[in-house]
Design an enzyme around this catalytic site. Structure first.
Site, PDB file in Angstrom:
ATOM      1  N   GLU A 407      -0.146  10.654  46.016  1.00  0.00           N
ATOM      2  CA  GLU A 407       0.189  10.459  47.415  1.00  0.00           C
ATOM      3  C   GLU A 407       1.674  10.196  47.646  1.00  0.00           C
ATOM      4  OE1 GLU A 407      -4.166   9.873  47.078  1.00  0.00           O
ATOM      5  OE2 GLU A 407      -2.438   9.158  45.926  1.00  0.00           O
ATOM      6  N   HIS A 474     -13.265   3.065  50.664  1.00  0.00           N
ATOM      7  CA  HIS A 474     -13.313   4.251  51.522  1.00  0.00           C
ATOM      8  C   HIS A 474     -13.627   3.888  52.970  1.00  0.00           C
ATOM      9  CE1 HIS A 474     -13.967   5.822  47.456  1.00  0.00           C
ATOM     10  NE2 HIS A 474     -13.551   7.000  47.896  1.00  0.00           N
TER      11      HIS A 474
END
Length: 668
Positions: A407, A474
Site C-alpha cells: 500500500e 476488515h
C-alpha cells in the site's frame, strides 16, 4: 575493509573519451557545491543557518547523476545532494532563502533544508520519512511510460534507507511494471552512527537487485568520470529500453549525519582513508597532471563561484524575515478548486450503492483521460467487491492496474503520477489496510501543496465499516484518522445518489480525497440515480428530515440506523442530518439545526474517544451553548476492537444505545 593509507591517490581516472572542456565542466560542477557547503558551515557556526546535512566527499554522485540526466527528467534527491540543485542551475539566492526560511525560498518558510520540490527544475525533494520518495519516483516514471515519453527518473536513498519496507515495495513495483527508474543508493558507511555491518548482511546492496529481477551496478561514488560516464550510458539504455536499474555508489560520509551529530563514532584511520579519496582533490590532481587544469584556471573557478555565492547570499540576507499571515497559511493547505456543478439530463434508474460507485469510476475514466486506477486485484478480477469489473476491457491494463500488496509504495506512485501531470485512484482492498500506507497519505499527500505548491491529485477509495461479520481487520471505520490531518478531504456518503455525484467531484478535485464506502450498504441500499454524469459539492450536508425537537447528526451506515429508529418510534419532530462530507464539514448546517432544535445528538459508528463525533460535539458546545436545552449527547461503538461473532458485533455497534439515548434526550 581495512584502511590502506600507503597509497597517495586512491582514485584512478580514465578520460573515457571526454574532451578537456567536458572534464573542466565536471570539475567546476564539483567545486560549486563544495564551496557552498564550506560557506554554510561557517554560517551554521554563526547561527545564521539552523541545520546542515553535509555532502562533503560525496559530490561526485550528485553532480555525475544530474549531469547524466536530461534537464526535463525528474531527480528525487536527499539531504546530501546539493550538487543536484547546483548542477540543475537552481538560483543560489533561492536556495539561501530556503535555508533561512525566507518567503523567496521554495517552501515560503514552511519547511527547511532540502525538503522541497520544484517543477521548474524537475527536482522533487524528500520528506523526513525517506522511504516514500522511492514510490513517488515510480509514479513519475509510470506517467512517462504511459505518455510514451522516452524519459527516466532518478531517485536517491542511503544505505540505511534500504532497510525500510518502502525500498522493497518500490523496487518490486518498478520491476513488475518495468518502470524507467534509476535507484541510486549512496552507501556512505553509516546510517547516522550505525555502521553498515549492523544494518544489513549482504556484501553489496547491489546484490539485492537479483532478488527483484533487476539489473544492478556498483560504481565508485568518488570518481566523477566513472559516475558520469557509466550513469550516462545506463540512462541512455533505459530511455531506449524502459526498465529499472539499481546502482550502488560506494562512498563515505565524512561529516556527521547533520553537523550537531559529529563523527566521534568513526575510527580515525577510516576517516583518513576516505579523506585521501576526496572526489575533488583527486580529480583536481588528475586534471593538473594531465595539463587540463592550470593553477590560474583553478583559482579563477574558485573566485567566480565564491563571488556568485556572496552575491546571492547578500540578496537572500536582504530579504525580510518571514511574517505570519493567517489567510495565506490557510489558503495554501489545498490547491484552489473551483467546483463545477454538472446537472443530470438523463433518465434515472434504481440501483445499489455499489452500482453508483462503479458508474462514477467508469464515467470519470471517460472524462479524465489521464486518470489511472490502481489496487489489488482490480483489473480482470474487478476488485473484491467487483466495482472495477469490466474496466480493463474498456480502458486497458495501462490505466486499470493490478498492484502488488504494498500500500505505501502504491500511494507513493499515485503521488508521482500527480507530480507528472496525471490523476490517480487507489482502491484499498479494505479500508483497514490503509494503515500500511498511512505515512505517505498524512505526510506526503496532505502536506505537499502547503509545503511547496505541489498538489496531490489522488483519490483513495476506502471500503469500510462493520455489521458484516468481518471481524477486527476488515470492519473498521477509520475516518477520524484522516479528518484530523490538514490537507486531506474526507467524504462518506450513505446513499447511491450522493455516492455517485460526490465521487465524480472527488475525481475532479486536484486535492487528495479519501472516499469512504460502507460495505454493509454496498448491496443493501437502492435509490433512483441518474444514468449520466453529474456532480455534487463537497462541504454540503443533507437534511433528510426536518424537525424541531432534536438535531441528530450522523453519516455513513449510521444514517440508516437513525432513519430506522426514528421511523420505528414515529419521531416526526426529529431533524436528521446526513453529513456526507466530513472534511470539509458543513458547520453552518449543523449550527443552524442545533440552534433551532435546542438539543443535539451526534451518532457515529466509530468508537467515541477521539472520534469525529467528539469534535462535532465540541463545535456545538462552543457555537450553540446559549441555545441548548440539554447537554450535547454522543453515541458510538464500544471502546473495543470490532468482534467477529454476530451477537458480539451487535453489542459492539451503537444501534440500541442510540435509541435509548435519543429517547432520553427527547424527555430531558
Amino acid at each position: 575493509m581495512q584502511p590502506d593509507t600507503s597509497e597517495k591517490n586512491k582514485i584512478t581516472f580514465q578520460k573515457n573519451q571526454l574532451s578537456s572542456s567536458e572534464l573542466l565542466d565536471l570539475y567546476n560542477a564539483l567545486l560549486k557545491p563544495r564551496l557552498i557547503e564550506e560557506k554554510m558551515l561557517i554560517l551554521l557556526r554563526q547561527g545564521k543557518v539552523s541545520k546542515w546535512f553535509s555532502g562533503i566527499g560525496q559530490e561526485a554522485i550528485s553532480v555525475g547523476v544530474a549531469k547524466a540526466l536530461n534537464k526535463d527528467e525528474y531527480i528525487l534527491p536527499m539531504h546530501r545532494n546539493l550538487g543536484v540543485f547546483t548542477t540543475r542551475d537552481v538560483p543560489l539566492n533561492r536556495l539561501f532563502s530556503q535555508w533561512q526560511g525566507k518567503q523567496n525560498g521554495f517552501t515560503k518558510g514552511r519547511d527547511r533544508s532540502f525538503h522541497f520540490g520544484t517543477q521548474e527544475y524537475k527536482i522533487i525533494g524528500m520528506i523526513s520519512h525517506l522511504g516514500p520518495q522511492l514510490g513517488v519516483a515510480n509514479g513519475i516514471a509510470l506517467a512517462h511510460k504511459l505518455k510514451k515519453e522516452n524519459k527516466l527518473t532518478a531517485v536517491f536513498t542511503g544505505e540505511g534507507g534500504t532497510s525500510e519496507g518502502d525500498f522493497h515495495e518500490a523496487l518490486n513495483i518498478a520491476s513488475v511494471w518495468e518502470l524507467p527508474v534509476i535507484f541510486c543508493v549512496e552507501n556512505n558507511g553509516y546510517g547516522l552512527s550505525t555502521p553498515t555491518n549492523e544494518q544489513y548482511r549482504c556484501e553489496n546492496i547491489a546484490d539485492r537487485g537479483q532478488g527483484y529481477g533487476m539489473e544492478s551496478h556498483i560504481i565508485d561514488g568518488n570518481n566523477i568520470i566513472e559516475v558520469y560516464t557509466r550513469v550516462s550510458k545506463i540512462a541512455e539504455s533505459i530511455r531506449n529500453d524502459p526498465r529499472p536499474v539499481l546502482i550502488e555508489f560506494k562512498t563515505f560520509r565524512r561529516r556527521g549525519h547533520e553537523e550537531a551529530s559529529g563523527t566521534k563514532y568513526v575510527p580515525e584511520d577510516l576517516m583518513k582513508f576516505w579523506e585521501q579519496k576526496d572526489p575533488i582533490d583527486n580529480f583536481r590532481r588528475f586534471l593538473k597532471n594531465e595539463n587540463i587544469l592550470s593553477e590560474a584556471q583553478d583559482e579563477d573557478f574558485k573566485e567566480k563561484i565564491k563571488l556568485e555565492i556572496d552575491t546571492h547570499l547578500e540578496t537572500a540576507n536582504k530579504e525580510p524575515i518571514t511574517t505570519f499571515d493567517e489567510t495565506k497559511e490557510l489558503n495554501d493547505v489545498f490547491q484552489n478548486f473551483k467546483y463545477e456543478d454538472i446537472q443530470s439530463v438523463d433518465a434515472s434508474e434504481n440501483i445499489r450503492l455499489i452500482d453508483a460507485i462503479a458508474q462514477a469510476v467508469a464515467q470519470s475514466m471517460h472524462r479524465h483521460n489521464s486518470l489511472v486506477l490502481m489496487g489489488q486485484d482490480i483489473a480482470e478480477y474487478g476488485g473484491v467487491f467487483k466495482i472495477t469489473e469490466g474496466l480493463v476491457a474498456k480502458f486497458g491494463k495501462d490505466r486499470v492496474r493490478n498492484t502488488p500488496i504494498c500500500e505505501s509504495a502504491v500511494i507513493g506512485a499515485a503521488m508521482g503520477l500527480a507530480i507528472n501531470g496525471m490523476k490517480a485512484m487507489v482502491e484499498m482492498q479494505f479500508g483497514d489496510f490503509v494503515s500500511s500506507g498511512f505515512n505517505p497519505i498524512v505526510n506526503y499527500l496532505a502536506k505537499s501543496n502547503f509545503r511547496w505548491n505541489q498538489n496531490a491529485d489522488v483519490v483513495i477509495r476506502m471500503p469500510c465499516g462493520a455489521d458484516v461479520g468481518a471481524g477486527p481487520f476488515h470492519s473498521q471505520t477509520n475516518e477520524a484518522w484522516f479528518t484530523k490531518v490538514p490537507g486531506l478531504k474526507v467524504i462518506y456518503p450513505a446513499f447511491p445518489y450522493d455516492a455517485k455525484g460526490l465521487l465524480n467531484t472527488a475525481f475532479n478535485d486536484p486535492n487528495p480525497v479519501l472516499f469512504f464506502e460502507h460495505k454493509a450498504l454496498y448491496r443493501s441500499i437502492r435509490q433512483e440515480v441518474p444514468q449520466d454524469y453529474y456532480t455534487l459539492p463537497f462541504g454540503k450536508a443533507s437534511v433528510l428530515q426536518r424537525g424541531s425537537k432534536v438535531s441528530v447528526i450522523t453519516y455513513g451506515a449510521a444514517v440508516h440506523w437513525a432513519m430506522e429508529i426514528i421511523a420505528k418510534n414515529e419521531l416526526e419532530e426529529i431533524e436528521l442530518i446526513d453529513l456526507r462530507s466530513l472534511q470539509p464539514l458543513d458547520i453552518e448546517c449543523i449550527i443552524a439545526s442545533v440552534r433551532k432544535c435546542g438539543k443535539a445528538l451526534v451518532l457515529t459508528e466509530d468508537s467515541l474517544f477521539g472520534s469525529l463525533a467528539s469534535e462535532i460535539s465540541a463545535l456545538i458546545s462552543e457555537s450553540c451553548f446559549e441555545f441548548l436545552d440539554a447537554p450535547v449527547m454522543r453515541v458510538g461503538s464500544l471502546e473495543t476492537p470490532i468482534p467477529f461473532a454476530p451477537g458480539l458485533e451487535e453489542g459492539y455497534l451503537p444501534k440500541q444505545r442510540f435509541q435509548e439515548k435519543l429517547l432520553e434526550l427527547i424527555a430531558y
